[in-house]
Design a protein around this motif. Structure first.
Motif, PDB file in Angstrom:
ATOM      1  N   THR A   1     -17.531  58.640 -16.882  1.00 51.61           N
ATOM      2  CA  THR A   1     -17.999  57.434 -17.656  1.00 51.61           C
ATOM      3  C   THR A   1     -18.970  58.206 -18.729  1.00 51.61           C
ATOM      4  O   THR A   1     -19.563  59.201 -18.711  1.00 51.61           O
ATOM      5  N   GLY A   2     -18.870  57.299 -19.870  1.00 51.95           N
ATOM      6  CA  GLY A   2     -19.668  57.516 -20.933  1.00 51.95           C
ATOM      7  C   GLY A   2     -20.810  56.676 -21.091  1.00 51.95           C
ATOM      8  O   GLY A   2     -20.583  55.231 -21.120  1.00 51.95           O
ATOM      9  N   THR A   3     -22.146  56.987 -21.645  1.00 56.77           N
ATOM     10  CA  THR A   3     -22.895  56.015 -21.623  1.00 56.77           C
ATOM     11  C   THR A   3     -23.533  56.228 -23.308  1.00 56.77           C
ATOM     12  O   THR A   3     -24.248  57.486 -23.407  1.00 56.77           O
ATOM     13  N   SER A   4     -23.665  55.438 -24.130  1.00 58.24           N
ATOM     14  CA  SER A   4     -24.130  55.816 -25.623  1.00 58.24           C
ATOM     15  C   SER A   4     -25.132  54.797 -26.009  1.00 58.24           C
ATOM     16  O   SER A   4     -25.139  53.494 -25.761  1.00 58.24           O
ATOM     17  N   ARG A   5     -26.436  55.493 -26.364  1.00 62.32           N
ATOM     18  CA  ARG A   5     -27.733  54.587 -26.729  1.00 62.32           C
ATOM     19  C   ARG A   5     -28.127  55.324 -28.180  1.00 62.32           C
ATOM     20  O   ARG A   5     -27.393  56.164 -28.523  1.00 62.32           O
TER      21      ARG A   5
END
Length: 507
Positions: A222-226
């Motif tokens: 999973t990827g999480t972008s902020r």
């Protein structure tokens, strides 16, 4: 004002010499005089008389005009008029898909600019004007799709430079997300006020990949972008996830579909394919052993289903291989080449001693750099094709990538042997292969939420290359009237030429 867009074609006027030479070469016959007897005429030497004179002046002029008009058509004539631009207080620019959010953040300022006489335009390639009625409709529309690919804001500013006069006040409202910026930072002579805000979807999580492990579990990335960064996480779940699992599994048309429960978003198919690695060698058995051990470590880390087979007979290599390691200096048969998606091959040549080290390109850098990997021997590189992946300390390619279709080829100008380098004995060797076999994950633009700081965002001002002006120009294409004149002259030339042939002159 008359102008030519492609004035280089005026060299075609040199063709005017052709009809002139043809007319000059028109040799006129001598006149025949009738006499009663030639008995008393003294014998004389024969003389030939020719007359090089221009005849059929009208036909010559028409043919010359035909060639001149053809050259004029190729030069593309236009009539350029200067059109004064209506004076305006300035422009307000907003990406169409962000108008509703921008209005929530900057309502007082936008209303004030509107009352002051500023024009509202979309921030896109056409900079389409938006009237008050359209604006109110867009303010209450929250589902306008974003353009794909995302608009490049720096490229749009470059276009705006030639659209508005220097020092024109421009108020631009947008986000500062990294996906909207590519290429060199522009320069502008506009009086630019650029304000950015944090959108509602400033953070997002998505499923990047999923595959079955050898134990028939599911490995999920999973990827999480902020705003500050994009990170990736690995998860292992059962084929029948528990009730408190963040993932939802369902079967569609025989495929297993994985999706995040609470966040919705993208759904992907769980990869059930088995990776196939073929190792071929004739005399480099030790090298094949090092490669096989490193690949087994990579597979154990990745937790993918994979098969590794070593071959000494190239005809025995089956089709549909993901990777073929050709550890031989012998030519690679075309039939074998087509059996793999990626081929890693030893470059043939005579070994040369060196005292250097191995460098990796930025996308293949090791997480733990540690001490340099010494290089003792390599194959001299001639004219190599492809993109360098690894280089030596002198910048010479050590591994080059040539993305041919349908097989991508890697040429290695060394060997997997301790006598050639420290690579195979180093604990980082599996990581090197992992970077090669599994390219670094890059966030897709649709998921990227990283932002630029204001110092990186703003273009340079006061550029001497600014081309905008307070006067626009309007060009009218003149090729149609030239075509009509050309057709008329061609018909006239044909009529005159036909009349000249049917009415010869005999003196």
């Amino acid at each position: 004002m008359f102008q030519l867009v492609n004035s280089l074609w005026l060299w075609g006027l040199a063709a005017l010499s052709v009809p002139l030479l043809i007319h000059l070469w028109n040799i006129r016959q001598g006149k025949v005089l009738k006499v009663g007897s030639i008995a008393l005429m003294a014998a004389a030497s024969k003389k030939i008389s020719r007359s090089f004179k221009l005849t059929d002046w009208l036909l010559l002029i028409i043919r010359g005009l035909l060639l001149a008009l053809v050259a004029l058509l190729l030069a593309r004539p236009v009539w350029q008029q200067r059109v004064a631009v209506a004076k305006t207080k300035g422009w307000v620019l907003i990406p169409k898909e962000l108008i509703a959010e921008v209005y929530q953040h900057y309502k007082p300022q936008l209303d004030s600019l509107h009352k002051a006489g500023f024009e509202l335009h979309e921030f896109n390639a056409g900079f389409k004007a938006i009237d008050s009625l359209q604006f109110q409709k867009l303010v209450h529309t929250s589902n306008i799709p974003s353009p794909s690919p995302p608009a490049n804001y720096w490229m749009l500013l470059n276009r705006l430079n030639s659209k508005l006069a220097a020092a024109t006040p421009v108020y631009l409202f947008s986000t500062a997300q990294l996906k909207h910026f590519d290429g060199p930072r522009p320069q502008t002579a506009l009086h630019l006020h650029w304000q950015t805000f944090t959108p509602a979807d400033s953070a997002t999580t998505w499923i990047h990949q999923a595959w079955f492990t050898p134990e028939d579990h599911i490995r999920v990335v999973t990827g999480t972008s902020r705003a500050a960064s994009t990170t990736y996480a690995y998860h292992s779940i059962n084929a029948a996830p528990s009730a408190n699992s963040p993932f939802r599994l369902q079967t569609e048309n025989g495929r297993l579909i994985l999706q995040l429960k609470n966040k919705g978003g993208n759904a992907i198919t769980v990869n059930s394919l088995v990776q196939h690695f073929a190792i071929y060698t004739d005399k480099y058995n030790a090298d094949a052993g090092y490669i096989k051990a490193a690949l087994q470590t990579v597979i154990q880390f990745n937790q993918r289903k994979a098969v590794i087979q070593q071959y000494h007979n190239s005809t025995a290599i089956p089709e549909h291989q993901d990777w073929l390691f050709w550890l031989s200096e012998q030519p690679l048969p075309a039939a074998v080449l087509q059996r793999a998606k990626q081929v890693f091959r030893y470059a043939p040549g005579k070994a040369a001693a060196t005292s250097s080290w191995i460098n990796f390109t930025p996308e293949h850098l090791l997480a733990d750099q540690g001490p340099a990997l010494n290089l003792y021997k390599s194959i001299p590189v001639g004219q190599t094709k492809g993109q360098p992946v690894w280089t030596d300390g002198f910048g010479q390619p050590l591994l080059s990538r040539n993305p041919l279709s349908p097989t991508t080829q890697y040429n290695f100008y060394s060997r997997f042997n301790p006598a050639w380098s420290d690579l195979v004995w180093d604990e980082r060797f599996p990581q090197v292969l992992l970077q090669l076999i599994t390219p670094p994950v890059q966030p897709e633009n649709v998921h990227d939420r990283r932002v630029l700081s204001r110092s990186q965002l703003m273009p340079a001002t006061g550029s001497s290359t600014f081309t905008g002006s307070a006067v626009n120009t309007k060009q009218t294409d003149l090729r149609l009237p030239v075509w009509l004149l050309l057709a008329l002259l061609f018909l006239t030339e044909r009529l005159l030429a036909h009349r000249t042939k049917t009415n010869p002159s005999h003196g």
